[in-house]
Scaffold this active site. Structure first.
Site, mmCIF file in Angstrom:
data_model
loop_
_atom_site.group_PDB
_atom_site.id
_atom_site.type_symbol
_atom_site.label_atom_id
_atom_site.label_comp_id
_atom_site.label_asym_id
_atom_site.label_seq_id
_atom_site.Cartn_x
_atom_site.Cartn_y
_atom_site.Cartn_z
ATOM 1 N N ASP A 80 0.875 -1.078 -0.082
ATOM 2 C CA ASP A 80 0.029 -0.127 -0.083
ATOM 3 C C ASP A 80 0.805 1.321 -0.022
ATOM 4 O O ASP A 80 1.984 1.228 0.239
ATOM 5 C CB ASP A 80 -0.858 0.008 1.089
ATOM 6 C CG ASP A 80 -2.063 0.942 1.210
ATOM 7 O OD1 ASP A 80 -2.313 1.523 0.212
ATOM 8 O OD2 ASP A 80 -2.584 1.028 1.964
ATOM 9 N N LYS A 81 0.104 2.563 -0.223
ATOM 10 C CA LYS A 81 0.853 3.600 -0.240
ATOM 11 C C LYS A 81 0.127 4.538 0.856
ATOM 12 O O LYS A 81 -1.119 4.430 1.057
ATOM 13 C CB LYS A 81 0.950 4.367 -1.565
ATOM 14 C CG LYS A 81 1.368 5.660 -1.640
ATOM 15 C CD LYS A 81 0.631 6.787 -1.819
ATOM 16 C CE LYS A 81 -0.857 6.924 -2.169
ATOM 17 N NZ LYS A 81 -1.441 8.231 -2.083
ATOM 18 N N HIS A 82 0.912 5.286 1.551
ATOM 19 C CA HIS A 82 0.061 6.320 2.192
ATOM 20 C C HIS A 82 0.661 7.719 2.057
ATOM 21 O O HIS A 82 1.879 7.961 1.986
ATOM 22 C CB HIS A 82 0.364 6.060 3.909
ATOM 23 C CG HIS A 82 -0.351 6.961 4.626
ATOM 24 N ND1 HIS A 82 -1.561 7.049 5.065
ATOM 25 C CD2 HIS A 82 0.372 8.309 5.323
ATOM 26 C CE1 HIS A 82 -1.917 8.067 5.994
ATOM 27 N NE2 HIS A 82 -0.827 8.734 6.010
ATOM 28 N N SER A 83 -0.106 8.830 1.732
ATOM 29 C CA SER A 83 0.383 10.119 1.631
ATOM 30 C C SER A 83 -0.171 10.839 2.664
ATOM 31 O O SER A 83 -1.093 10.671 3.518
ATOM 32 C CB SER A 83 -0.702 10.530 0.320
ATOM 33 O OG SER A 83 -0.745 12.030 0.399
ATOM 34 N N THR A 120 -9.384 10.726 -0.117
ATOM 35 C CA THR A 120 -9.731 9.815 -1.104
ATOM 36 C C THR A 120 -11.087 9.294 -0.853
ATOM 37 O O THR A 120 -11.814 9.162 -2.000
ATOM 38 C CB THR A 120 -8.647 8.898 -1.198
ATOM 39 O OG1 THR A 120 -7.466 9.173 -1.140
ATOM 40 C CG2 THR A 120 -8.744 7.566 -2.297
ATOM 41 N N ARG A 168 -5.603 14.270 20.886
ATOM 42 C CA ARG A 168 -4.627 14.874 20.723
ATOM 43 C C ARG A 168 -5.102 16.275 19.647
ATOM 44 O O ARG A 168 -4.514 17.199 19.752
ATOM 45 C CB ARG A 168 -3.533 14.082 19.391
ATOM 46 C CG ARG A 168 -2.641 13.156 20.265
ATOM 47 C CD ARG A 168 -2.079 12.147 19.144
ATOM 48 N NE ARG A 168 -1.449 12.880 18.128
ATOM 49 C CZ ARG A 168 -1.178 12.436 16.916
ATOM 50 N NH1 ARG A 168 -1.545 11.443 16.587
ATOM 51 N NH2 ARG A 168 -0.409 13.103 16.066
ATOM 52 N N SER A 183 0.496 6.747 14.677
ATOM 53 C CA SER A 183 -1.157 6.753 14.235
ATOM 54 C C SER A 183 -0.986 6.151 12.894
ATOM 55 O O SER A 183 -1.723 5.400 12.759
ATOM 56 C CB SER A 183 -1.393 8.416 14.314
ATOM 57 O OG SER A 183 -2.560 8.579 13.643
ATOM 58 N N LYS A 187 -2.176 2.020 11.820
ATOM 59 C CA LYS A 187 -3.352 1.548 10.813
ATOM 60 C C LYS A 187 -2.741 0.927 9.791
ATOM 61 O O LYS A 187 -3.517 -0.294 9.242
ATOM 62 C CB LYS A 187 -4.266 2.883 10.476
ATOM 63 C CG LYS A 187 -4.754 3.506 11.636
ATOM 64 C CD LYS A 187 -5.378 5.075 10.987
ATOM 65 C CE LYS A 187 -4.339 5.926 11.284
ATOM 66 N NZ LYS A 187 -4.770 7.336 11.203
ATOM 67 N N LYS A 188 -1.625 1.072 9.143
ATOM 68 C CA LYS A 188 -1.034 0.420 8.132
ATOM 69 C C LYS A 188 -0.849 -1.150 8.483
ATOM 70 O O LYS A 188 -0.952 -2.097 7.771
ATOM 71 C CB LYS A 188 0.204 1.209 7.322
ATOM 72 C CG LYS A 188 -0.206 2.317 6.944
ATOM 73 C CD LYS A 188 -0.973 2.268 5.773
ATOM 74 C CE LYS A 188 -1.812 3.542 5.253
ATOM 75 N NZ LYS A 188 -2.778 3.260 4.381
HETATM 76 N N1 URA Z 1 -2.536 11.308 10.036
HETATM 77 C C1 URA Z 1 -2.667 10.284 10.948
HETATM 78 O O1 URA Z 1 -3.280 9.280 10.453
HETATM 79 N N2 URA Z 1 -2.398 10.601 12.119
HETATM 80 C C2 URA Z 1 -1.788 11.704 12.419
HETATM 81 O O2 URA Z 1 -1.248 11.654 13.595
HETATM 82 C C3 URA Z 1 -1.319 12.399 11.607
HETATM 83 C C4 URA Z 1 -1.982 12.400 10.216
#
Ligand code: URA
Length: 442
Positions: A80-83, A120, A168, A183, A187-188
């Site tokens: 996967d990719k995360h931006s 997205t 936060r 964070s 999730k990834k």
């Molecule tokens: N995106 C996230 O998922 N978590 C953060 O803390 C900041 C950006």
């Protein structure tokens, strides 16, 4: 150990053990730890930072706060990719099908836009019938059969992050590199990936405006992910102008369809998409080099294989069968379209990118609170890039709005965001830096 003792140790600058971090996150997930204690913990981390091993422990503890997906039944690599987010960043819509067409499986779990940057899921919600919250069986079936599925975060993945992030958000502790790292990566990890590529944005439309901050975040993400067992690389890419020539929701989907079919491809968008695809193929082990990955990605795009995957993904998740052929028919259309005319001759010298994102929010295409509804039809198209030459009266952009008054206001925002000067600006490469896996050389 009592939560307040763990907080005290972090407050006093000690290094927490993985056991202490796991205990605190378990309490945060079960509710045994109060909001005040979570806030104090977040502030102690914000002020004193975390060593790499603490950030790894935080990531894994948050991953283990909920379900961890298992894709071991798939016959290929899961990537996967995360931006970190930007304006006109519709890369995922093309990237997932390109990489899937090259043999990887991409179960992409994406977010909604909040603040000035788009999400997205909001873009995909402009496709009639497309379900961003399918049942698990449908999600797994589409990933297996098509190679990619882009859906929303589920309640069961990394629930500790949801509570920690919400606290936060209201305690001025978002901008902490170890907390952001934990964070994003928790999730990834919970999505069950085998490899990951990060697109860390830098510039006046990015979360991290300064190159030094973007480099620090990218290094933290890559180091912690690899230490925790996820093969990860990162690109730092420029976000000092919208990436696509469109910004909004439906308009970015239309832009992505044009990209996939070859009807129109913005140069910077193409570069970022193909470079990220090449990096994904490299870290997934499907390409032996960046150059090979680039060739594979280009072939998937030019042959129409990626477009075909996109069409099948849309249909698999409930959208129309002929979406690719008739996207402009299916996507919502705003009541008013108006041109923003350049006020003078010259070159586009700079763009206040964040202001473009905020203008989309004012048009109704983004939200200021998580529960706000959005308008999928509004936004901008044909945004001129930096370096473009214009004559007075020629279009800088097209506005799509609900009313003439909103269109006029958005046009003023575009005019304020665009600086036009007499000389052509120095052009910068959109790929700012590459952080390879597993060594961290630039
Ligand atoms: N995106 C996230 O998922 N978590 C953060 O803390 C900041 C950006």
């Amino acid at each position: 150990m009592l939560p307040q003792e763990i907080i005290r140790r972090k407050r006093d600058g000690h290094t927490l053990t993985s056991g202490e971090i796991a205990e605190f996150i378990a309490g945060l997930t079960s509710g045994a730890v109060t909001d005040a204690q979570v806030a104090a913990f977040a502030m102690a981390v914000f002020l004193n930072g975390m060593r790499r091993e603490e950030a790894v422990a935080l990531t894994l503890a948050m991953r283990d706060s909920g379900e961890v997906l298992d894709w071991s039944d798939l016959p290929g690599p899961v990537s996967d990719k995360h931006s970190t987010g930007g304006i006109g960043d519709n890369v995922s819509l093309m990237l997932a099908p390109i990489v899937a067409a090259c043999g990887a499986y991409v179960p992409m779990i994406s977010g909604r836009g909040l603040g000035h940057s788009g999400g997205t899921l909001d873009k995909l919600d402009s496709i009639p019938g497309y379900s961003t919250q399918p049942d698990t069986g449908t999600f797994r079936k589409v990933v297996r059969q098509v190679g990619c599925a882009i859906i929303g975060q589920t309640a069961t993945l990394a629930p500790a992050d949801r509570r920690l992030y919400a606290i936060r958000d209201v305690t001025a502790t978002v901008e902490s590199i170890p907390l952001i790292t934990g964070s994003i990566l928790s999730k990834k990890f919970a999505a069950g990936l085998q490899s990951l590529v990060l697109d860390v944005k830098v510039g006046n439309g990015a979360f991290m405006e300064k190159p030094r901050d973007a480099a620090a975040l990218a290094a933290s993400l890559v180091e912690v992910a690899n230490d925790a067992g996820l093969r990860t690389a990162a690109l730092i890419t420029g976000m000092s102008e919208p990436l696509a020539s469109a910004a909004g929701n439906g308009v970015e989907v239309a832009n992505a369809v044009d990209f996939l079919t070859g009807a129109y491809r913005g140069r910077r968008l193409e570069k970022v998409t193909l470079e990220l695809a090449a990096e994904m193929l490299l870290v997934a082990g499907l390409a032996g080099s960046q150059a090979e990955g680039l060739g594979m990605a280009r072939q998937a795009l030019e042959s129409g294989a990626a477009a075909e995957r996109f069409a099948r993904m849309v249909h698999g998740l409930g959208g129309p069968t002929d979406f690719l052929e008739r996207a402009h028919h299916y996507l919502p259309r705003a009541a008013v379209e108006r041109v923003v005319a350049a006020p003078r001759d010259g070159y586009v010298a700079s763009i206040a990118t964040r202001a473009i994102g905020i203008a989309v929010v004012h048009l109704g295409g983004g939200r200021t609170r998580a529960e706000d509804a959005i308008d999928h039809a509004v936004g901008f198209t044909r945004l001129l890039p930096i370096g473009a030459e214009v004559r007075a009266g020629e279009p800088l952009a097209h506005v799509h709005a609900r009313t003439q008054a909103e269109a006029d206001e958005a046009a003023q925002r575009i005019l304020a965001a665009y600086a036009i000067e007499d000389t052509r600006p120095t052009m910068r490469d959109v790929i700012v830096r590459r952080i390879s896996a597993p060594s961290f050389t630039a």
